[in-house]
Design an enzyme around this catalytic site. Structure first.
Site, short mmCIF file in Angstrom:
data_model
loop_
_atom_site.label_atom_id
_atom_site.label_comp_id
_atom_site.label_asym_id
_atom_site.label_seq_id
_atom_site.Cartn_x
_atom_site.Cartn_y
_atom_site.Cartn_z
N GLY A 14 0.83 -1.21 0.00
CA GLY A 14 0.00 0.00 0.00
C GLY A 14 0.86 1.25 0.00
O GLY A 14 2.10 1.19 -0.04
N THR A 39 -6.22 -2.85 -2.13
CA THR A 39 -5.88 -1.46 -2.49
C THR A 39 -4.38 -1.29 -2.73
O THR A 39 -3.96 -0.31 -3.33
CB THR A 39 -6.32 -0.46 -1.40
OG1 THR A 39 -5.73 -0.82 -0.15
CG2 THR A 39 -7.82 -0.43 -1.25
N LEU A 65 -1.33 -16.36 9.84
CA LEU A 65 -0.09 -16.43 9.09
C LEU A 65 0.97 -17.01 10.03
O LEU A 65 1.06 -16.59 11.19
CB LEU A 65 0.30 -15.02 8.64
CG LEU A 65 1.39 -14.84 7.61
CD1 LEU A 65 1.06 -15.56 6.31
CD2 LEU A 65 1.58 -13.34 7.32
N LYS A 107 2.59 -12.87 19.78
CA LYS A 107 2.62 -13.61 21.06
C LYS A 107 3.44 -14.89 20.91
O LYS A 107 4.28 -15.21 21.76
CB LYS A 107 1.18 -13.93 21.48
CG LYS A 107 1.07 -14.70 22.79
CD LYS A 107 -0.39 -15.10 23.04
CE LYS A 107 -0.48 -16.16 24.12
NZ LYS A 107 -1.80 -16.78 24.16
N TYR A 147 -14.68 1.47 9.49
CA TYR A 147 -13.26 1.84 9.64
C TYR A 147 -12.98 2.38 11.03
O TYR A 147 -12.10 1.90 11.75
CB TYR A 147 -12.90 2.87 8.58
CG TYR A 147 -11.44 3.26 8.57
CD1 TYR A 147 -10.47 2.36 8.14
CD2 TYR A 147 -11.02 4.53 8.96
CE1 TYR A 147 -9.12 2.70 8.12
CE2 TYR A 147 -9.69 4.89 8.94
CZ TYR A 147 -8.74 3.97 8.51
OH TYR A 147 -7.41 4.32 8.49
N THR A 177 -2.01 11.89 5.72
CA THR A 177 -0.66 11.77 5.16
C THR A 177 -0.78 11.75 3.64
O THR A 177 -1.76 11.22 3.10
CB THR A 177 0.00 10.48 5.67
OG1 THR A 177 0.00 10.50 7.10
CG2 THR A 177 1.43 10.36 5.18
N HIS A 183 -2.80 6.30 -3.89
CA HIS A 183 -3.70 5.78 -4.91
C HIS A 183 -4.41 6.97 -5.56
O HIS A 183 -5.03 7.78 -4.86
CB HIS A 183 -4.73 4.85 -4.24
CG HIS A 183 -5.42 3.94 -5.20
ND1 HIS A 183 -6.24 4.41 -6.20
CD2 HIS A 183 -5.40 2.59 -5.34
CE1 HIS A 183 -6.71 3.39 -6.89
NE2 HIS A 183 -6.22 2.26 -6.39
#
Length: 319
Positions: A14, A39, A65, A107, A147, A177, A183
């Site tokens: 991103g 995105t 993951l 963790k 969001y 920012t 994009h």
């Protein structure tokens, strides 16, 4: 023997993630970039692919993951209204499930973990500027809630993992920012104004343009990430990272027109729901860590405009 730090960056393709990956590689880290390319764009990190210390993995953080790493920067989540409202349920899942999965990884591996939170946790603020102690004024059922509340819940999870499981956390609340690799079609004010100006389209201001924003250039922000991640263990955040210099939306539009030499006219449209009137960080805590932005708006805008000039905007906006 020098130990190379293995760093995982979620959302690494991103806008912010790509800049962070580049910076970490320059700092001598081994970087694992994880992105599902909702995105993010491969083009943002294509120039890094030949680097032996860089790997890219297509993966959605709403699924676990399993990696061995030393540090995690959790940046995965669409961050502009046009993108996070496209699939609001998935946006909430990315913030909440993504935080759970990355905290679980931290963790298990003992990794230090950084959360890219947002000034949106303050909602439409009743306190100005916003210090980290302000708990916010947020609508839990509005169109932006996926969001705002997703990021608030992620902060909750980070602090509960810190208290309950002693996970080493760093939480940054990011304010507006901008910079290269934004994009072009993300609906944000800087990218909107620059693309409209470069295409000589009317520049659209929602409301009367008196609402204010503070704009932080991406290089300054990435410096803040690194400083916060490397700060003492007891510094958990949340820490505001943003530029405290305010500009009205109309003033920004006029600057962009001037710097692009555009013939665009400014037009006004109604303000969308839950859009904050003003947003400005109190960066006292960040300054105590030795960080504050140094790049002036005009200088940052010129770099961003130069980047947008390299894009085929007619093609992008025709799609």
């Amino acid at each position: 023997m020098h130990i190379v730090k293995r760093v995982l960056v979620t959302g690494g393709a991103g806008f912010l993630g790509a800049h962070l990956c580049e910076r970490l590689l320059n700092d001598g880290c081994d970087v694992l970039c994880v992105d599902n390319f909702f995105t993010g764009a491969k083009s943002n990190v294509a120039h890094l692919i030949g680097n032996p210390n860089f790997e890219i993995i297509r993966h959605d953080v709403t699924f676990p993951l399993y990696l061995e790493i030393d540090e995690i920067y959790n940046l995965a989540c669409p961050a502009s209204p046009i993108h996070y409202q496209h699939d609001p349920v998935q946006t909430t899942k990315t913030s909440v499930h993504g935080a759970i999965n990355m905290l679980g990884l931290a963790k298990r591996t003992g990794a230090k973990i950084f959360q890219a939170s947002t000034s949106e946790v303050y909602g439409d603020p009743e306190v100005h500027p916003q210090p980290e102690s302000y708990v916010g004024s947020v609508n839990p059922i509005g169109p932006r809630s996926c969001y705002d509340e997703g990021k608030r819940c992620a902060e909750t999870l980070f602090f509960d993992y810190y208290r309950q499981h002693k996970v080493s956390i760093k939480v940054a609340r990011i304010f507006n920012t901008y910079g290269p690799k934004m994009h072009p079609n993300d609906g944000r004010v800087v990218s909107n104004f620059i693309t409209q100006a470069l295409m000589d389209n009317p520049i659209t201001i929602y409301g009367d343009g008196s609402q204010t924003r503070s704009f932080c250039y991406v290089d300054d922000l990435i410096d803040g990430f690194i400083i916060l991640m490397n700060s003492a263990d007891e510094v958990t955040g949340p820490i505001n990272l943003g530029n405290p210099v305010e500009f009205s939306i109309r003033e920004l539009a006029e600057r962009v027109i001037e710097l692009t030499g555009s013939g665009s006219e400014i037009i006004f449209k109604p303000l969308p729901g839950d859009d904050p009137k003003q947003r400005k960080p109190d960066i006292t805590k960040a300054k105590e860590l030795g960080w504050e932005p140094v790049i002036q708006l005009d200088k940052g805008l010129v770099s961003t405009i130069d980047y947008f000039k390299t894009l085929d905007l007619e093609y992008i906006f025709k799609k």
